[in-house]
Design an enzyme around this catalytic site. Structure first.
Site, PDB file in Angstrom:
ATOM      1  N   LYS A 168      -5.659  -5.612  -3.727  1.00 41.45           N
ATOM      2  CA  LYS A 168      -6.356  -6.297  -2.648  1.00 41.45           C
ATOM      3  C   LYS A 168      -7.523  -5.425  -2.203  1.00 41.45           C
ATOM      4  O   LYS A 168      -7.516  -4.210  -2.410  1.00 41.45           O
ATOM      5  CB  LYS A 168      -5.421  -6.580  -1.472  1.00 41.45           C
ATOM      6  N   CYS A 189      -2.607  -3.029   7.589  1.00 44.67           N
ATOM      7  CA  CYS A 189      -2.397  -3.886   6.416  1.00 44.67           C
ATOM      8  C   CYS A 189      -1.114  -4.700   6.492  1.00 44.67           C
ATOM      9  O   CYS A 189      -1.083  -5.849   6.039  1.00 44.67           O
ATOM     10  CB  CYS A 189      -2.428  -3.035   5.145  1.00 44.67           C
ATOM     11  N   ASP A 237       0.791  -1.239   0.000  1.00 45.20           N
ATOM     12  CA  ASP A 237       0.000   0.000   0.000  1.00 45.20           C
ATOM     13  C   ASP A 237       0.821   1.286   0.000  1.00 45.20           C
ATOM     14  O   ASP A 237       0.357   2.322   0.504  1.00 45.20           O
ATOM     15  CB  ASP A 237      -0.945   0.014   1.205  1.00 45.20           C
TER      16      ASP A 237
END
Length: 270
Positions: free
Chosen positions: A176, A209, A64
């Protein structure tokens, strides 16, 4: 007295975990040809103990590191969330990626991003949908170049990887839709097809995450190392212990190993 007792318990647990011998945890690796250009044995200084990883069976995971989380005008910034720590993690991450590429180690990028119709955001009353909608997921915004973009929507400026960490043609990039990179993605299958056993983690945010993916990796018997200076967590900034530090402790004690970019780059240069 209670604090001293907790410290002794933690020391005993770390000692026990460090004494566990490393064994092969997957049978699939032998079915795939290793990356011949990667170093076979990389001795990495880490906690709770040094670890020797097989470079041919290792992948660096970048989680991310995209505009919505680490760039002015992205989702976090627009929500008033401090992104300075994520931005500080960019330079050490870039050094890790450069060293990994030079060593022939595979790099996998994970990006949080949803379909334009938000059909993969979750059921109407799901926590994933409700919490993301609070952050204005799907909202139309202007990218720095003046073009329209949308918060956390696939294939827009918002979900592009930070410019300093752009993927190369040989890297793997996948989306995702939940905090864990293993949830309803091809990550596990991809890693198994590559014969990967060791995962080097970078990215954001540490306690959400990154830790979610590390936990799922541990459940699948991957050996995970998180690089502490290549990630950050806005939650808890300014408090006696941040979520970033708490997550690193969880990894150190039970989920894997904790190291940093300096140790990783140095290990590859030997």
């Amino acid at each position: 007295m209670e604090e001293d007792t907790n410290k002794r318990r933690r020391s005993l647990m770390l000692a026990a975990m460090a004494s566990v011998p490393l064994v092969k945890t997957s049978a699939f690796a032998s079915e795939h040809k290793p990356n011949a250009t990667a170093p076979r044995a990389i001795k990495l200084d880490a906690k709770p103990a040094p670890i020797t990883i097989d470079g041919a069976k290792t992948a660096v995971i970048v989680i991310d590191m995209q505009n919505d989380f680490g760039t002015k005008g992205g989702m976090f910034d627009l929500a008033g969330i401090d992104i300075s720590g994520i931005q500080q993690a960019v330079a050490p991450t870039a050094r890790v990626l450069l060293a990994a590429r030079e060593a022939g180690i595979k790099i996998v990028y994970l990006k949080m991003g949803f379909r334009p119709d938000l059909s993969d955001l979750g059921t109407p009353n799901s926590v994933n949908r409700a919490r993301h909608l609070r952050m204005n997921v799907g909202k139309t915004v202007l990218a720095p170049d003046g073009k329209e973009s949308r918060i956390l929507i696939r294939d827009t400026w918002n979900t592009d990887i930070l410019s300093e960490l752009k993927p190369k043609a040989e890297d793997i990039v996948m989306y995702k839709t939940r905090f864990s990179g293993f949830y309803r993605t091809d990550l596990d299958l991809t890693l198994k097809n590559l014969g990967i056993e060791y995962l080097i983690f970078t990215g954001c945010t540490t306690s959400i995450c990154v830790e979610s993916t590390v936990r799922d990796a541990m459940f699948r018997d991957y050996l995970s190392v998180v690089l502490a200076d290549c990630m950050d967590e806005p939650i808890g900034h300014g408090l006696p212990r941040s979520n970033h530090e708490a997550s690193l402790l969880s990894v150190e004690v039970l989920l894997g190993w904790v190291s940093n970019s300096h140790h990783f780059v140095a290990a590859l240069s030997v």
